[in-house]
Design an enzyme around this catalytic site. Sequence first.
Site, mmCIF file in Angstrom:
data_model
loop_
_atom_site.group_PDB
_atom_site.id
_atom_site.type_symbol
_atom_site.label_atom_id
_atom_site.label_comp_id
_atom_site.label_asym_id
_atom_site.label_seq_id
_atom_site.Cartn_x
_atom_site.Cartn_y
_atom_site.Cartn_z
ATOM 1 N N GLY A 123 3.007 -1.144 4.207
ATOM 2 C CA GLY A 123 3.104 0.286 3.924
ATOM 3 C C GLY A 123 4.548 0.679 3.670
ATOM 4 O O GLY A 123 5.068 0.542 2.563
ATOM 5 N N GLY A 124 5.211 1.153 4.700
ATOM 6 C CA GLY A 124 6.570 1.693 4.573
ATOM 7 C C GLY A 124 7.535 0.803 3.798
ATOM 8 O O GLY A 124 8.246 1.280 2.888
ATOM 9 N N GLY A 149 2.504 2.076 10.843
ATOM 10 C CA GLY A 149 3.449 3.181 10.736
ATOM 11 C C GLY A 149 4.114 3.540 12.052
ATOM 12 O O GLY A 149 4.739 4.598 12.171
ATOM 13 N N GLU A 175 -5.416 -5.217 10.212
ATOM 14 C CA GLU A 175 -4.414 -4.195 10.490
ATOM 15 C C GLU A 175 -4.709 -3.534 11.836
ATOM 16 O O GLU A 175 -5.529 -2.596 11.904
ATOM 17 C CB GLU A 175 -4.422 -3.129 9.391
ATOM 18 N N GLU A 197 -6.617 4.609 7.811
ATOM 19 C CA GLU A 197 -6.372 6.041 7.570
ATOM 20 C C GLU A 197 -7.591 6.691 6.918
ATOM 21 O O GLU A 197 -7.878 7.870 7.150
ATOM 22 C CB GLU A 197 -5.102 6.223 6.722
ATOM 23 N N SER A 257 3.436 -2.424 10.164
ATOM 24 C CA SER A 257 4.894 -2.485 10.355
ATOM 25 C C SER A 257 5.487 -3.844 9.984
ATOM 26 O O SER A 257 6.472 -4.278 10.579
ATOM 27 C CB SER A 257 5.272 -2.093 11.786
ATOM 28 N N ASN A 307 0.880 -1.164 0.000
ATOM 29 C CA ASN A 307 0.000 0.000 0.000
ATOM 30 C C ASN A 307 0.918 1.215 0.000
ATOM 31 O O ASN A 307 1.527 1.545 1.011
ATOM 32 C CB ASN A 307 -0.877 -0.023 1.260
ATOM 33 N N TRP A 308 1.004 1.839 -1.163
ATOM 34 C CA TRP A 308 1.949 2.962 -1.283
ATOM 35 C C TRP A 308 1.478 4.208 -0.539
ATOM 36 O O TRP A 308 2.233 5.144 -0.348
ATOM 37 C CB TRP A 308 2.162 3.292 -2.763
#
Length: 255
Positions: free
Chosen positions: A238-239, A177, A171, A101, A217, A13-14
Amino acid sequence: MKPESRRTVIAGNWKMNFAPSEAKKFIKKTAPLVAGKDACDIVFCAPYVSIDAAVKAAKGTNIHIGAENVHFEDHGAFTGEVSARMLKEVGAEYVIVGHSERRQYFAETDETVNKRTKAALAAGLKVILCLGEVKEQRLAGITDEVVGMQTKLDLAGITEEELKNVIIAYEPVWAIGTGLTATPAQADETCGVIRKVVASLYGKKAADEITIQYGGSMNDKNAAELLAKKNVDGGLIGGASLVPEKFSAIVDAAN
Ligand code: 13P
């Protein structure tokens, strides 16, 4: 043992990263690193404007492209929104729905998440449906109730046939994050709770076959341990999905 028919899916997920030129560069760099790693499906979900570039760059590779959200109407006076039909036309195959988010910053509710899921499925997209508890809920000991309720509300009215195109991403919001990861045991347990709720709604076969990812994470260091768990069928990342070597190491862990 996981049933043969249950697919592992490693999805990036960018979020609000990678303009079209950056998306193209990233895919070109990552494709050779993940080529032939077919024990899992590989997906990147891109910002709307970068989907077209990502789809073109991924052509002929084992990388699939998705969007990060979708509106529930087909067209009309919804300024700033994008419909499932539009996503299909630019070549998106997947869409993330209900990311925390979106729920947190854009006031999305289980009701709109459910409507978006239905619209995406009707248009032939595969849905990555995100849910998970916030820290206060975990501390209060109500994680199972929270994810159970989200699963039921978000899947309301979705048929068993449609469910075949749904992936659930568990999640925990406190792990997104933050560098805090659910322990493999916690991830396994809560993915297992979600699977039980799916079984209560659709029966054991559907529950055995649905892909339930963990997200929060996940990275090249902790992926192998998380993915080894019986109820964890992949990751929503994500990251670490922004760094080709980190992402491909997670794909390796799934293979
Ligand atoms: P991080 O991997 O950056 O924690 O993000 C997880 C996530 O929100 C994926 O959808």
